[in-house]
Write a protein that holds these residues in place. Structure first.
Motif, PDB file in Angstrom:
ATOM      1  N   LEU A 194      -5.400   5.564   1.212  1.00 25.13           N
ATOM      2  CA  LEU A 194      -4.400   4.572   0.807  1.00 25.13           C
ATOM      3  C   LEU A 194      -4.831   3.841  -0.454  1.00 25.13           C
ATOM      4  O   LEU A 194      -6.009   3.551  -0.642  1.00 25.13           O
ATOM      5  CB  LEU A 194      -4.193   3.524   1.904  1.00 25.13           C
ATOM      6  N   PRO A 242       0.358   5.837   0.309  1.00 23.91           N
ATOM      7  CA  PRO A 242      -0.570   6.956   0.512  1.00 23.91           C
ATOM      8  C   PRO A 242      -0.875   7.673  -0.801  1.00 23.91           C
ATOM      9  O   PRO A 242      -0.036   7.730  -1.695  1.00 23.91           O
ATOM     10  CB  PRO A 242       0.183   7.874   1.485  1.00 23.91           C
ATOM     11  N   TRP A 282       0.838  -1.201   0.000  1.00 27.41           N
ATOM     12  CA  TRP A 282       0.000   0.000   0.000  1.00 27.41           C
ATOM     13  C   TRP A 282       0.872   1.251   0.000  1.00 27.41           C
ATOM     14  O   TRP A 282       2.033   1.227   0.404  1.00 27.41           O
ATOM     15  CB  TRP A 282      -0.954   0.018   1.197  1.00 27.41           C
TER      16      TRP A 282
END
Length: 490
Positions: free
Chosen positions: A247, A237, A235
């Motif tokens: 995310l 941001p 993941w």
């Protein structure tokens, strides 16, 4: 109209006529369709007189597909009691047939009874903006298609961890549809197996709160049909104009990889056991042979003739050689299993230490070691030592018959597609024929007489494995009698 008012009006008229604004005043309940039109309608290829003379009606210059839209809009707002102005975007057709997007801002004047009598409109040319918007929509549509048709299961969580979007790949990996995922209260945790659920929750919570990235973390999911599979979650941001937007999750099925890793681990463990077993089984008779050889030499020396004594010495020499082969093979196996620990490594300093060790141990005082300073890489330090010990060791060995052996280690100018540093270890020794290049890095392969140049034939195979573990490449150039050059990058 006073003189100053006239001047003000004419000034305003000139400004309008040199702008991208088109002004129309339309009479609603009279025969005259247009009572005023600005001069800059000429930018569309028309003349004001075209409208005053009724050669053209305003609706004639509206794009055919938008005429009903404009008509219905005017009718709708004409009937409203409170609303007297509105805006609408539609297309006009210029005299030469080009389509031009405009934004109309209109005011409807009504009589005392509330009946519409006049329609004043200002048309802003928004053609460029509209074309950019359409282009952005097309681009957005393409990017969405790319995201929708990726193999990985992609999703977007907002700043509160709520699912905003998920691509169709989720159904292939989990059995759940996009809508089923959007309806889940605790996506994606309800798909994660219970044993791993809290761990993933804490990681994604930390990712959102700290706006940090996670990469290739493996967990199990429970598919809709009840089966389980391994996934890798990464993941990162998302930011919009420096504002945190949540995310982006990328998830892929790694079940086959996990199972393969387990099989490889089991095979490696078995191979390790086999290596140690074989080495022990081979060493035991070697020790016995060596022991009896020592008895013959030490206890029966006076009963052994010179020829027999030489034979015993050859036996002992080959026992040492066999032990070295076993040790080298075990070392190669262990080096290949080693977990890499990357750090900055000073190759120049390491090469100087290796050269100094050769000089002190073997009294190689006639060797000219030329080592360039400040050669550094980001790599596993212990494996870099294995690499340089073998390359420099080979250079020392195969230049030993030269009156003035020269061993050089340096960085060369990079003219290849690879954008990093390329290093070379060279010597002025006996060299080799390039027709043997294909088998140069093969285990136990030797090009020279073992009596003249001792070795196990495992050194360059070890070097090749070290380079491969670092994702690099090694190659060589040589001519018989003119020395060798070994190039590598990592």
């Amino acid at each position: 109209m006073r003189h100053d008012e006239k001047e003000h009006f004419h000034l305003l008229e000139r400004v309008i006529n040199h702008s991208q604004l088109y002004i129309f005043v339309r009479e609603i309940n009279e025969e005259k369709d247009i009572s005023f039109v600005s001069e800059n309608v000429k930018n569309l290829g028309y003349l004001p007189d075209d409208f005053y003379s009724k050669k053209l009606r305003f609706q004639d210059i509206i794009h055919l597909e938008d005429r009903e839209l404009v008509k219905d809009h005017i009718k709708k707002y004409s009937k409203k009691i409170c609303v007297e102005n509105f805006s609408l975007e539609y297309r006009l057709i210029s005299k030469n047939g080009c389509t031009i997007w405009v934004e109309e801002r209109s005011w409807i004047k009504k009589d005392d009874l509330g009946n519409p009598i006049r329609h004043k409109s200002v048309l802003y040319n928004v053609d460029e903006r509209k074309r950019l918007e359409n282009k952005m929509k097309e681009t957005s549509k393409k990017f969405k298609a790319i995201a929708d048709y990726t193999i990985d299961w992609e999703s977007w969580l907002d700043v509160d961890g709520k699912l905003l979007w998920v691509n169709p790949a989720v159904k292939r990996l989990t059995g759940y549809s996009q809508q089923e995922c959007l309806d889940m209260e605790d996506y994606p945790f309800s798909v994660i197996v219970k044993d791993h659920r809290n761990t993933v929750k804490n990681l994604l919570k930390a990712g959102i709160e700290g706006k940090i990235t996670g990469n290739d973390l493996r967990y199990k999911i429970a598919r809709k049909d009840g089966s389980e599979s391994w996934i890798s979650i990464s993941w990162s941001p998302i930011f919009f104009d420096n504002e945190f937007g949540g995310l982006r999750l990328s998830i892929r099925d790694v079940t086959f990889r996990v199972k393969s890793d387990l099989v490889i681990k089991r095979l490696n463990d078995e191979l390790k056991a086999l290596n140690y077993s074989l080495s022990h089984d081979i060493r035991t008779p070697l020790h016995v042979i060596s022991w009896y050889s020592d008895i013959l030499v030490n206890d029966k020396k006076d009963k052994i003739d010179e020829e027999s004594f030489k034979c015993i010495e050859k036996i002992k020499s080959n026992i040492l050689y066999m032990n070295k082969l076993i040790n080298d093979q075990l070392k190669l196996f262990m080096d290949n299993r080693k977990e890499l620990e990357f750090k900055e490594v000073d190759l120049s300093l390491m090469a100087c230490e290796i050269a100094d060790n050769f000089i002190k141990t073997y009294n190689y005082i006639d060797y000219d070691f030329r080592i360039e300073t400040d050669l550094k890489v980001y790599a596993d330090e212990s494996l870099m030592r294995v690499l340089l010990e073998n390359l420099i060791g080979n250079a020392v060995k195969y230049s030993s018959k030269k009156d003035k052996p020269i061993i050089e280690f340096k960085k060369i100018k990079n003219e290849s597609e690879y954008d990093g540093d390329i290093f070379v270890v060279s010597d002025n020794g006996i060299g080799f024929d390039m027709k043997n290049m294909d088998s140069l890095f093969t285990m136990f392969k030797r090009f020279h007489n073992e009596k003249e140049y001792k070795g196990s034939g495992i050194g360059l195979a070890t070097v090749k494995r070290v380079i491969k573990q670092h994702g690099g490449r090694i190659w060589a150039k040589s001519k018989p009698g003119e020395g060798s050059k070994f190039y590598f990058y990592i």
